[in-house]
Design a protein around this motif. Sequence first.
Motif, PDB file in Angstrom:
ATOM      1  N   ALA A 122       0.835  -1.090  -0.045  1.00 25.21           N
ATOM      2  CA  ALA A 122      -0.035  -0.033   0.036  1.00 25.21           C
ATOM      3  C   ALA A 122       0.816   1.176  -0.089  1.00 25.21           C
ATOM      4  O   ALA A 122       1.729   1.316   0.731  1.00 25.21           O
ATOM      5  CB  ALA A 122      -0.913   0.055   1.042  1.00 25.21           C
ATOM      6  N   ARG A 123       0.448   2.232  -0.584  1.00 27.27           N
ATOM      7  CA  ARG A 123       1.314   3.389  -0.799  1.00 27.27           C
ATOM      8  C   ARG A 123       0.755   4.643  -0.443  1.00 27.27           C
ATOM      9  O   ARG A 123       1.521   5.533   0.147  1.00 27.27           O
ATOM     10  CB  ARG A 123       1.403   3.889  -2.331  1.00 27.27           C
ATOM     11  N   ARG A 124      -0.335   4.729  -0.085  1.00 26.45           N
ATOM     12  CA  ARG A 124      -1.197   5.990   0.752  1.00 26.45           C
ATOM     13  C   ARG A 124      -1.226   5.743   1.928  1.00 26.45           C
ATOM     14  O   ARG A 124      -2.102   4.873   2.351  1.00 26.45           O
ATOM     15  CB  ARG A 124      -2.475   6.170  -0.092  1.00 26.45           C
ATOM     16  N   ASN A 125      -0.528   6.330   2.780  1.00 22.84           N
ATOM     17  CA  ASN A 125      -0.599   6.198   4.192  1.00 22.84           C
ATOM     18  C   ASN A 125      -2.079   6.593   5.006  1.00 22.84           C
ATOM     19  O   ASN A 125      -2.697   5.755   5.770  1.00 22.84           O
ATOM     20  CB  ASN A 125       0.434   7.014   4.963  1.00 22.84           C
ATOM     21  N   GLY A 126      -2.500   7.789   4.222  1.00 23.18           N
ATOM     22  CA  GLY A 126      -3.899   8.088   5.049  1.00 23.18           C
ATOM     23  C   GLY A 126      -5.016   7.223   4.501  1.00 23.18           C
ATOM     24  O   GLY A 126      -5.937   6.847   5.541  1.00 23.18           O
ATOM     25  N   ARG A 127      -4.922   6.773   3.454  1.00 19.50           N
ATOM     26  CA  ARG A 127      -5.989   5.695   3.050  1.00 19.50           C
ATOM     27  C   ARG A 127      -5.910   4.422   3.862  1.00 19.50           C
ATOM     28  O   ARG A 127      -6.906   3.808   4.132  1.00 19.50           O
ATOM     29  CB  ARG A 127      -5.927   5.205   1.609  1.00 19.50           C
ATOM     30  N   ALA A 128      -4.568   3.982   3.978  1.00 21.56           N
ATOM     31  CA  ALA A 128      -4.347   2.702   4.535  1.00 21.56           C
ATOM     32  C   ALA A 128      -4.920   2.888   5.971  1.00 21.56           C
ATOM     33  O   ALA A 128      -5.390   1.907   6.843  1.00 21.56           O
ATOM     34  CB  ALA A 128      -2.703   2.229   4.670  1.00 21.56           C
TER      35      ALA A 128
END
Length: 164
Positions: A122-128
Motif C-alpha cells: 500500500a502506498r497511501r498512508n492516509g487511506r491505509a
Amino acid sequence: MKRLPFADLLAALFLVAICGTVFQQIATSFVDQGMAGGTPYDDAASYPRAVAIVVLVLLVVALTQTALRRDVDAGRHVPWTTLVRPAALVGAFGHYLLGLGLVGYSLATPPAVFAMMKIAGARRNGRAALISIAAMLVTAILFEERLNVVLPGGAINWNLFWLW
C-alpha cells in the motif's frame, strides 16, 4: 506424480499444525469451558471448526494440483529474496497475535492491519490508516453488537464498545 517442493511441504505442515491446534483446543479447552458441543447457534467452536475444515480441504486441493503439475520443479530455484515480504507478513501477524493478549483487539488491530497493508505494498498512508480503522470498527460491530461475541480485551481488559 513428482515430488512436492520443500516450500510447499513446509507450508502444508504449517497449515496442518494450525488446524490441528484448532481441533485440539476445541476438544479440550472449549469443551472444558462449555463452549463446544451445542447447536451451531450456541456453539462457540463451530466457526473455528468450519474455518479449519475449509483450510484443510483447500490445502488438499492445492497439494493435489501442485503434485499433478508438470512444471513442479520450476519452483525449486526461487531466490530467497522473494520470501522476504511473505515472511514479514507472517511476522506482522505474529506480533498482532501477541498484541491481542497485551492491549486487546481494539488497540492492536488498526496498527497491525496498517503494517500488513504497507508490507503488502500500500502506498497511501492516509487511506491505509482509514481502512485499518474502518476494518476494526466494522469487524467489532459485527462480532460484538450483532453476534454477541466478546473480542479480546487484552491485559488491560479494555474494549471499544464498553464505552457506550
